[in-house]
Design an enzyme around this catalytic site. Sequence first.
Site, PDB file in Angstrom:
ATOM      1  CD  GLU A  93     -15.086 -28.886  27.721  1.00 25.28           C
ATOM      2  OE1 GLU A  93     -15.444 -28.425  28.909  1.00 25.28           O
ATOM      3  OE2 GLU A  93     -16.070 -29.405  26.832  1.00 25.28           O
ATOM      4  CB  CYS A 106     -12.819 -38.346  23.204  1.00 28.63           C
ATOM      5  SG  CYS A 106     -13.956 -37.172  21.835  1.00 28.63           S
ATOM      6  CB  CYS A 113     -16.843 -26.581  15.603  1.00 27.98           C
ATOM      7  SG  CYS A 113     -16.776 -27.566  14.194  1.00 27.98           S
ATOM      8  CB  CYS A 117     -23.868 -29.826  13.399  1.00 31.87           C
ATOM      9  SG  CYS A 117     -22.612 -30.362  12.195  1.00 31.87           S
ATOM     10  CB  CYS A 120     -23.007 -29.915  17.391  1.00 36.10           C
ATOM     11  SG  CYS A 120     -21.146 -30.013  18.455  1.00 36.10           S
ATOM     12  N   GLY A 163     -14.240 -29.348  17.425  1.00 39.43           N
ATOM     13  CA  GLY A 163     -13.690 -28.969  15.990  1.00 39.43           C
ATOM     14  C   GLY A 163     -13.986 -29.958  15.082  1.00 39.43           C
ATOM     15  CB  SER A 195     -15.119 -38.340  14.103  1.00 44.12           C
ATOM     16  OG  SER A 195     -16.485 -38.159  13.695  1.00 44.12           O
ATOM     17  CB  CYS A 336     -21.879 -37.722  21.596  1.00 46.45           C
ATOM     18  SG  CYS A 336     -20.663 -39.154  21.593  1.00 46.45           S
TER      19      CYS A 336
END
Length: 351
Positions: A93, A106, A113, A117, A120, A163, A195, A336
């Site tokens: 995406e 973005c 990933c 976390c 997330c 990722g 980031s 986010c």
Amino acid sequence: MGTRADIRSFTGHELKEYLIMKGHRPYRGEQVFRWLWTPYVHSFDAMSNLPKHLREELKQGFHLKCLEPIKVQVSKDGTRKIASRLEDNALIETVIIPEEGHRTVCVSTQVGCAMGCRFCRTARMGFIRDLTPSEIVLQVLMAIEELGGKRQAIRNIVFMGMGEPLMNYENLSKALHILQDTSGMDFSKRRITVSTCGIIPGIERLGQEHQVGLAISLHAPSSEKRSMLMPVNRQFDLRDLIGVLRRYPLAKRRRITIEYLVIRGVNDSPQDALELSRILQGIRVKVNLIPFNEVEGIPFKAPGQEAIESFCKILAEKGYTVTVRKSKGADIDAACGQLYAKIKDNESPRG
Ligand code: SAH
């Protein structure tokens, strides 16, 4: 087919060297590179000013990778989320975020990933694979095409999609070179931000090799809290991370962005804010507070408005520049941490 090299993963420099090695005139590399990153050009035959024999040679030797946008969702606030299918059917995406007078794209750097976390959504996909340089850069080209084909439609690029960019360093690095090439899309380093959740060796390399902007997903003011939210902290501890940021070779007038996800009852107290202000002391940073976006199946809650305000106030009083991120695209799961590429069977592709 499978063995032909992915020409869109070549940096301008690599392409130049390659074509010279093959006996072509020195200017050909730049000419081909320019075509590779021209909107809507997706075949060698469309590269109209190249001699026929060169086009044939390129067709024989190279594969021209494309991204297939299969679904575009537009949010009430104008945010667009593009799901694309890769050649192995993996899905990624990309989000186009409208801001005052300009747009930010973005981009994703991996399918899924591996960092795990707790808050997330992408983490829940697990890690599938790294994206190639071409797949990273094509997301930007695709965003430009989605907006009508003008390069100027996009001002900023943030590596904040799916990722962990610094776990895919080599490909990220090539993608950064391609994006900044003045014969291609010509993004300035000031308009690009990478980031990371805090991969220390990657941060050090990025600082030495690229002068793009750096954002750190910090999210907690103590090692204990951070390890609870982000397993990566057990490998790269907050104290070491802060030390690396202190030594980071920042360009003039630049600051490191500290991203701090604010989660109700977890890291949103005045005590947390004070502790954060203490650990960041003396580092050139700006703090971006991100109110947690609630995600189905993840047991955290969005913070209250008062908690955000007092957190923000405490940091500001300590002299920090603080912004609170406005959540965009929440109605299409593009906000986010909400990226989770899975097209359900009943969702028809874009017509
Ligand atoms: N792996 C990189 C790039 C992903 S950026 C990194 O960690 O920085 C995605 C940003 O969204 C990160 O700051 C991440 O912590 C944040 N995020 C993840 N889940 C979120 C959620 N549910 N609500 C708000 N922000 C979230």
